[in-house]
Design a protein around this motif. Structure first.
Motif, PDB file in Angstrom:
ATOM      1  N   ASN A   9       0.812  -1.218   0.000  1.00 47.75           N
ATOM      2  CA  ASN A   9       0.000   0.000   0.000  1.00 47.75           C
ATOM      3  C   ASN A   9       0.849   1.273   0.000  1.00 47.75           C
ATOM      4  O   ASN A   9       0.309   2.375   0.080  1.00 47.75           O
ATOM      5  N   LYS A  14       2.131   0.299  -4.290  1.00 50.69           N
ATOM      6  CA  LYS A  14       0.879   0.404  -5.050  1.00 50.69           C
ATOM      7  C   LYS A  14       1.104   0.160  -6.534  1.00 50.69           C
ATOM      8  O   LYS A  14       0.305  -0.499  -7.200  1.00 50.69           O
ATOM      9  N   SER A  18      -0.231  -2.963  -8.733  1.00 53.52           N
ATOM     10  CA  SER A  18      -1.021  -2.697  -9.940  1.00 53.52           C
ATOM     11  C   SER A  18      -0.537  -3.537 -11.112  1.00 53.52           C
ATOM     12  O   SER A  18      -1.338  -4.083 -11.876  1.00 53.52           O
ATOM     13  N   ILE A  28      -1.663  -8.581  -0.088  1.00 50.90           N
ATOM     14  CA  ILE A  28      -0.960  -7.404   0.407  1.00 50.90           C
ATOM     15  C   ILE A  28      -0.834  -7.498   1.920  1.00 50.90           C
ATOM     16  O   ILE A  28      -1.808  -7.768   2.624  1.00 50.90           O
ATOM     17  N   GLY A  30       0.511  -5.276   5.262  1.00 48.86           N
ATOM     18  CA  GLY A  30       0.903  -3.956   5.730  1.00 48.86           C
ATOM     19  C   GLY A  30       0.854  -3.892   7.238  1.00 48.86           C
ATOM     20  O   GLY A  30       0.319  -4.793   7.896  1.00 48.86           O
ATOM     21  N   SER A  33      -2.933  -2.250   7.455  1.00 53.11           N
ATOM     22  CA  SER A  33      -3.966  -2.593   6.478  1.00 53.11           C
ATOM     23  C   SER A  33      -3.432  -3.625   5.492  1.00 53.11           C
ATOM     24  O   SER A  33      -2.233  -3.862   5.423  1.00 53.11           O
ATOM     25  N   GLY A  34      -4.352  -4.215   4.741  1.00 51.55           N
ATOM     26  CA  GLY A  34      -3.983  -5.235   3.767  1.00 51.55           C
ATOM     27  C   GLY A  34      -4.760  -6.514   4.004  1.00 51.55           C
ATOM     28  O   GLY A  34      -5.619  -6.588   4.885  1.00 51.55           O
ATOM     29  N   THR A  37      -1.815  -8.418   8.189  1.00 55.00           N
ATOM     30  CA  THR A  37      -1.012  -7.360   8.788  1.00 55.00           C
ATOM     31  C   THR A  37       0.293  -7.946   9.319  1.00 55.00           C
ATOM     32  O   THR A  37       0.361  -9.121   9.686  1.00 55.00           O
TER      33      THR A  37
END
Length: 200
Positions: A9, A14, A18, A28, A30, A33-34, A37
């Motif tokens: 993130n 990012k 993508s 993901i 993070g 977040s994700g 974690t």
């Protein structure tokens, strides 16, 4: 492929997500977040992340912090921030993550230009980046199960230019497409034990 991207993130993360999400299953990770974690400064947190993620084909780390400050003001504890997070965090991702990689999987770590071309107030960060470069070259001689490991080392990326340009006088910002290509080279190529430098 199933690819775990730690720091997916972030500014670079990012763009990497993508690209790889077009043809792969992406997880993901993070700090807050994700899909999962993780605090990479904590090996127990890393192990918990891998247990939740399960087996993967590639691990990409675009995470880790280090203290930026004048050398004369850096305390011993300040150095430990980078040692625990960016250095040992990535070492532990390799040490623990190899058990969760499918055969012939790959691991991609991240550093930066400071390992080769430091600027003022980066004594700690430059030291950590250089340590990771040496680690990758050495561990590539011994890691088993057909696993490949590389590190992407980028200059100041264009998406962070406004934030960091005063710290990098005269440096040319690196286009994000070039940075992403470094991760593509590591994951989709055949290189092993490489420091993929993207400085110009």
């Amino acid at each position: 492929m199933k690819i775990l991207i730690i720091g997916g993130n972030g500014t670079i993360g990012k763009k990497v997500v993508s690209h790889f999400s077009k043809d792969n299953e992406i997880l993901i990770a993070g700090r807050t977040s994700g899909n999962v974690t993780v605090d990479i400064a904590d090996s127990n947190s890393i192990k918990s992340m891998f247990e939740k993620a399960g087996k993967v084909d590639a691990i990409i780390c675009i995470a880790g912090e280090a203290k930026w400050a004048d050398f004369n003001h850096l305390s011993e504890e300040d150095y430990y921030i980078g040692l625990k997070s960016k250095l040992m965090g990535q070492v532990n991702l390799v040490r623990l993550g190899k058990e969760y990689l499918n055969q012939k999987g790959s691991i991609t770590l991240s550093t930066g230009i400071l390992a080769d071309d430091p600027v003022a107030q980066t004594t700690s960060a430059a030291m950590v980046n250089g340590g990771i470069h040496s680690f990758v070259k050495a561990v590539a001689l011994e890691i088993e199960n057909g696993i490949r490991i590389n590190v992407v080392s980028s200059g100041m990326v264009e998406d962070a230019y406004e934030k960091y340009r005063d710290a990098f006088p005269g440096h040319n910002p690196i286009p994000m497409e070039k940075v992403v290509n470094g991760y593509i080279r590591s994951v989709d190529g055949k290189g092993h034990g490489e420091i993929i430098r993207i400085y110009v």
